[in-house]
Design a protein around this motif. Structure first.
Motif, PDB file in Angstrom:
ATOM      1  N   TRP A 113       0.626  -1.196  -0.048  1.00  0.00           N
ATOM      2  CA  TRP A 113      -0.088   0.176  -0.067  1.00  0.00           C
ATOM      3  C   TRP A 113       0.902   1.195   0.014  1.00  0.00           C
ATOM      4  CZ3 TRP A 113      -2.861  -3.146   4.342  1.00  0.00           C
ATOM      5  CH2 TRP A 113      -3.702  -3.855   3.545  1.00  0.00           C
ATOM      6  N   SER A 114       1.914   1.184   0.730  1.00  0.00           N
ATOM      7  CA  SER A 114       2.796   2.388   0.640  1.00  0.00           C
ATOM      8  C   SER A 114       3.329   2.499  -0.696  1.00  0.00           C
ATOM      9  CB  SER A 114       3.901   2.119   1.657  1.00  0.00           C
ATOM     10  OG  SER A 114       3.519   2.230   3.104  1.00  0.00           O
ATOM     11  N   VAL A 115       3.958   1.416  -1.446  1.00  0.00           N
ATOM     12  CA  VAL A 115       4.248   1.802  -2.644  1.00  0.00           C
ATOM     13  C   VAL A 115       3.273   2.028  -3.643  1.00  0.00           C
ATOM     14  CG1 VAL A 115       5.463   0.343  -4.710  1.00  0.00           C
ATOM     15  CG2 VAL A 115       6.226  -0.123  -2.300  1.00  0.00           C
ATOM     16  N   PHE A 116       2.135   1.492  -3.579  1.00  0.00           N
ATOM     17  CA  PHE A 116       0.930   2.009  -4.516  1.00  0.00           C
ATOM     18  C   PHE A 116       0.444   3.556  -4.209  1.00  0.00           C
ATOM     19  CE2 PHE A 116      -1.573  -2.220  -4.952  1.00  0.00           C
ATOM     20  CZ  PHE A 116      -0.517  -2.612  -6.025  1.00  0.00           C
ATOM     21  N   GLY A 117       0.681   3.944  -2.991  1.00  0.00           N
ATOM     22  CA  GLY A 117       0.532   5.339  -2.504  1.00  0.00           C
ATOM     23  C   GLY A 117       1.801   6.156  -3.172  1.00  0.00           C
ATOM     24  N   GLY A 118       2.896   5.827  -2.824  1.00  0.00           N
ATOM     25  CA  GLY A 118       3.891   6.768  -3.500  1.00  0.00           C
ATOM     26  C   GLY A 118       3.777   6.658  -5.202  1.00  0.00           C
ATOM     27  N   TRP A 119       3.552   5.738  -5.845  1.00  0.00           N
ATOM     28  CA  TRP A 119       3.544   5.625  -7.214  1.00  0.00           C
ATOM     29  C   TRP A 119       2.222   6.253  -7.727  1.00  0.00           C
ATOM     30  CZ3 TRP A 119      -0.709   2.469  -9.357  1.00  0.00           C
ATOM     31  CH2 TRP A 119      -0.584   2.350 -10.965  1.00  0.00           C
ATOM     32  N   LEU A 120       1.153   6.255  -6.918  1.00  0.00           N
ATOM     33  CA  LEU A 120      -0.107   6.990  -7.543  1.00  0.00           C
ATOM     34  C   LEU A 120       0.269   8.629  -7.257  1.00  0.00           C
ATOM     35  CD1 LEU A 120      -2.914   4.774  -6.102  1.00  0.00           C
ATOM     36  CD2 LEU A 120      -2.393   5.093  -8.287  1.00  0.00           C
ATOM     37  N   HIS A 121       0.779   8.966  -6.224  1.00  0.00           N
ATOM     38  CA  HIS A 121       1.176  10.428  -5.893  1.00  0.00           C
ATOM     39  C   HIS A 121       2.173  10.845  -7.224  1.00  0.00           C
ATOM     40  CE1 HIS A 121       3.447  14.019  -4.472  1.00  0.00           C
ATOM     41  NE2 HIS A 121       2.429  13.912  -3.792  1.00  0.00           N
ATOM     42  N   ALA A 122       3.069  10.178  -7.552  1.00  0.00           N
ATOM     43  CA  ALA A 122       4.160  10.373  -8.435  1.00  0.00           C
ATOM     44  C   ALA A 122       3.543  10.361  -9.984  1.00  0.00           C
ATOM     45  CB  ALA A 122       5.203   9.332  -8.459  1.00  0.00           C
ATOM     46  N   SER A 123       2.504   9.645 -10.087  1.00  0.00           N
ATOM     47  CA  SER A 123       1.889   9.619 -11.421  1.00  0.00           C
ATOM     48  C   SER A 123       0.888  10.480 -11.420  1.00  0.00           C
ATOM     49  CB  SER A 123       1.188   8.072 -11.620  1.00  0.00           C
ATOM     50  OG  SER A 123       1.864   6.934 -11.445  1.00  0.00           O
ATOM     51  N   ALA A 124       0.326  11.057 -10.245  1.00  0.00           N
ATOM     52  CA  ALA A 124      -0.473  12.469 -10.707  1.00  0.00           C
ATOM     53  C   ALA A 124       0.478  13.493 -10.775  1.00  0.00           C
ATOM     54  CB  ALA A 124      -1.370  12.253  -9.319  1.00  0.00           C
ATOM     55  N   LEU A 125       1.541  13.563 -10.177  1.00  0.00           N
ATOM     56  CA  LEU A 125       2.472  14.671 -10.323  1.00  0.00           C
ATOM     57  C   LEU A 125       2.891  14.691 -11.784  1.00  0.00           C
ATOM     58  CD1 LEU A 125       4.120  16.881  -8.628  1.00  0.00           C
ATOM     59  CD2 LEU A 125       6.242  14.973  -8.593  1.00  0.00           C
ATOM     60  N   ALA A 126       3.502  13.668 -12.184  1.00  0.00           N
ATOM     61  CA  ALA A 126       3.872  13.512 -13.697  1.00  0.00           C
ATOM     62  C   ALA A 126       3.075  13.898 -14.585  1.00  0.00           C
ATOM     63  CB  ALA A 126       4.569  12.294 -14.101  1.00  0.00           C
TER      64      ALA A 126
ATOM     65  N   ARG B 297       1.259  22.045  -8.612  1.00  0.00           N
ATOM     66  CA  ARG B 297       0.457  21.272  -9.776  1.00  0.00           C
ATOM     67  C   ARG B 297      -0.942  20.948  -9.066  1.00  0.00           C
ATOM     68  NH1 ARG B 297       5.512  21.219 -11.033  1.00  0.00           N
ATOM     69  NH2 ARG B 297       6.104  20.959 -13.198  1.00  0.00           N
ATOM     70  N   GLY B 298      -1.070  21.642  -7.772  1.00  0.00           N
ATOM     71  CA  GLY B 298      -2.396  21.163  -6.991  1.00  0.00           C
ATOM     72  C   GLY B 298      -2.710  19.631  -6.775  1.00  0.00           C
ATOM     73  N   ILE B 299      -1.458  18.924  -6.311  1.00  0.00           N
ATOM     74  CA  ILE B 299      -1.432  17.596  -6.058  1.00  0.00           C
ATOM     75  C   ILE B 299      -1.706  17.491  -4.392  1.00  0.00           C
ATOM     76  CG2 ILE B 299      -0.028  15.574  -5.971  1.00  0.00           C
ATOM     77  CD1 ILE B 299      -1.178  16.635  -8.763  1.00  0.00           C
ATOM     78  N   ASP B 300      -2.223  16.416  -4.044  1.00  0.00           N
ATOM     79  CA  ASP B 300      -2.558  16.345  -2.721  1.00  0.00           C
ATOM     80  C   ASP B 300      -1.003  15.712  -2.126  1.00  0.00           C
ATOM     81  OD1 ASP B 300      -2.823  15.344   0.064  1.00  0.00           O
ATOM     82  OD2 ASP B 300      -5.087  14.879  -0.525  1.00  0.00           O
ATOM     83  N   ASN B 301      -0.570  16.598  -1.122  1.00  0.00           N
ATOM     84  CA  ASN B 301       0.859  16.242  -0.622  1.00  0.00           C
ATOM     85  C   ASN B 301       1.014  15.591   0.599  1.00  0.00           C
ATOM     86  OD1 ASN B 301       2.555  16.942  -2.686  1.00  0.00           O
ATOM     87  ND2 ASN B 301       2.774  19.117  -2.163  1.00  0.00           N
ATOM     88  N   ARG B 302      -0.380  15.140   1.243  1.00  0.00           N
ATOM     89  CA  ARG B 302      -0.265  14.563   2.607  1.00  0.00           C
ATOM     90  C   ARG B 302       0.624  13.347   2.880  1.00  0.00           C
ATOM     91  NH1 ARG B 302      -6.387  13.566   3.687  1.00  0.00           N
ATOM     92  NH2 ARG B 302      -6.396  13.309   1.244  1.00  0.00           N
ATOM     93  N   LEU B 303       1.088  12.421   1.631  1.00  0.00           N
ATOM     94  CA  LEU B 303       1.912  11.567   1.912  1.00  0.00           C
ATOM     95  C   LEU B 303       3.357  11.690   1.802  1.00  0.00           C
ATOM     96  CD1 LEU B 303       2.227   8.434   1.976  1.00  0.00           C
ATOM     97  CD2 LEU B 303       2.321   8.333  -0.472  1.00  0.00           C
ATOM     98  N   PRO B 304       4.084  12.699   1.002  1.00  0.00           N
ATOM     99  CA  PRO B 304       5.245  13.087   1.145  1.00  0.00           C
ATOM    100  C   PRO B 304       5.424  14.109   2.662  1.00  0.00           C
ATOM    101  CG  PRO B 304       4.351  14.181  -0.841  1.00  0.00           C
ATOM    102  CD  PRO B 304       3.461  12.967  -0.334  1.00  0.00           C
ATOM    103  N   GLU B 305       4.159  14.644   2.966  1.00  0.00           N
ATOM    104  CA  GLU B 305       4.396  15.334   4.262  1.00  0.00           C
ATOM    105  C   GLU B 305       4.712  14.648   5.306  1.00  0.00           C
ATOM    106  OE1 GLU B 305       0.886  17.561   3.889  1.00  0.00           O
ATOM    107  OE2 GLU B 305       1.732  19.114   2.684  1.00  0.00           O
ATOM    108  N   LEU B 306       4.168  13.240   5.276  1.00  0.00           N
ATOM    109  CA  LEU B 306       4.209  12.550   6.267  1.00  0.00           C
ATOM    110  C   LEU B 306       5.702  12.028   6.440  1.00  0.00           C
ATOM    111  CD1 LEU B 306       3.508  10.317   8.564  1.00  0.00           C
ATOM    112  CD2 LEU B 306       2.705   8.795   6.621  1.00  0.00           C
ATOM    113  N   HIS B 307       6.301  11.555   5.017  1.00  0.00           N
ATOM    114  CA  HIS B 307       7.709  11.319   5.139  1.00  0.00           C
ATOM    115  C   HIS B 307       8.499  12.406   5.650  1.00  0.00           C
ATOM    116  CE1 HIS B 307       6.577   7.914   3.033  1.00  0.00           C
ATOM    117  NE2 HIS B 307       6.398   8.284   1.984  1.00  0.00           N
ATOM    118  N   LEU B 308       8.204  13.728   5.322  1.00  0.00           N
ATOM    119  CA  LEU B 308       9.276  14.849   5.827  1.00  0.00           C
ATOM    120  C   LEU B 308       8.784  14.815   7.429  1.00  0.00           C
ATOM    121  CD1 LEU B 308      10.915  17.143   5.483  1.00  0.00           C
ATOM    122  CD2 LEU B 308       8.643  18.564   4.768  1.00  0.00           C
ATOM    123  N   ASP B 309       7.876  14.756   7.747  1.00  0.00           N
ATOM    124  CA  ASP B 309       7.647  14.695   9.242  1.00  0.00           C
ATOM    125  C   ASP B 309       8.338  13.994  10.031  1.00  0.00           C
ATOM    126  OD1 ASP B 309       5.786  16.815   9.108  1.00  0.00           O
ATOM    127  OD2 ASP B 309       3.763  15.291   9.404  1.00  0.00           O
TER     128      ASP B 309
END
Length: 287
Positions: free
Chosen positions: A177-190, A251-263
């Motif tokens: 689920w963590s990999v899926f989440g990171g991939w989906l965030h990155a795919s939305a970004l790209a 780009r208006g992407i939801d950043n909650r996942l990378p913000e967790l990593h930053l925390d």
């Protein structure tokens, strides 16, 4: 050599896939399900329908159960305890490590061989040796039945602690689920810049091979309890994640996942570990 007889109890999507794989490999297969009609297609392909759980259990030396949950396992098998004595029970029902250990203790008390397992694929992947089926429990029983179990997928022996199959299963799903989440965030970004997901993913899957190399090295650090930042420090990664957050915000992407990593990274830095490797962050989770 005659193929080993198998019983499969529980014919949901996964149980049906398990029974199908045994049948395809030439194993005489007995099946039982609370709703008898779910066995019709398997019977048409050569399975034997058991009328009762007792009949199902006594048909084979190796009994595989895959039902909704641990409570269902207990409800079905407790009344046939004596019929199971001297047989081998392979429990592929999803559950917790504590439940698996309790089932193993119950089985040992009543002279029942026991292996607990986790199917690390969806039903269409059963029978493919590229997919893992995890097993925990008696190494002797695993060795004795490995060839039979291999028709379901690549059998991986986790050792004598019956709880490890469920523990690995939970951890590996969390990783997925963590990999899926990171991939989906990155795919939305790209994708915000017009990059098709399939094109980004072709590069991403290659990158994951490098990530797995990092993980292998970090595992050595975790086991040693030492986190030298010889490859990249947490301080460096705090700076790098800032670029990801900026790109997402623009780009208006939801950043909650990378913000967790930053925390998590900042907590390690605040604790004085900014010069350590990323593996140090395991200590945040241990709290």
């Amino acid at each position: 050599m005659n193929a080993q007889s198998i019983t499969v109890i529980g014919l949901g999507q996964m149980g049906t896939a398990l029974a199908d794989a045994f049948l395809a490999a030439g194993h005489p297969t007995t099946v039982w399900n609370r709703t008898p009609g779910k066995a019709d297609a398997l019977v048409a392909r050569g399975a034997t329908r058991a009328a009762t759980v007792t009949e199902a259990v006594t048909a084979s030396e190796l009994v595989v159960v895959c039902v909704l949950d641990d409570a269902a396992v207990r409800e079905l098998l407790a009344p046939v305890t004596e019929s199971l004595r001297g047989r081998v029970l392979v429990n592929l029902t999803t559950g917790s490590p504590e439940q698996a250990r309790a089932q193993a203790a119950w089985a040992a008390e009543h002279g029942i061989g026991y292996l607990d397992g986790a199917v690390m694929t969806t039903p269409p992947g059963v029978g493919d040796s590229a997919n893992m089926i995890l097993y925990a429990g008696s190494p002797e029983l695993f060795a004795a039945h490995r060839t039979t179990l291999a028709v379901l997928g690549d059998p991986v022996d986790l050792g004598p602690d019956a709880g490890l199959g469920s523990l690995y299963d939970a951890g590996l799903l969390g990783l997925m689920w963590s990999v899926f989440g990171g991939w989906l965030h990155a795919s939305a970004l790209a994708g915000a810049d017009g990059v098709p997901a399939r094109e980004f993913t072709a590069v991403a899957t290659r990158w994951l091979r490098t990530v797995s190399w990092f993980m292998t090295g970090y595992a050595e650090q975790i086991d040693a309890g030492e986190y030298p930042g010889a490859d990249a420090t947490i301080d460096v990664q705090v700076a790098a994640i800032g670029h990801l957050l900026h790109a997402g915000e623009a780009r208006g992407i939801d950043n909650r996942l990378p913000e967790l990593h930053l925390d998590l990274m900042r907590a390690a830095v605040d604790a004085g570990h900014g010069g350590d490797s990323y593996a140090r962050i395991i200590e945040n989770f241990r709290k």
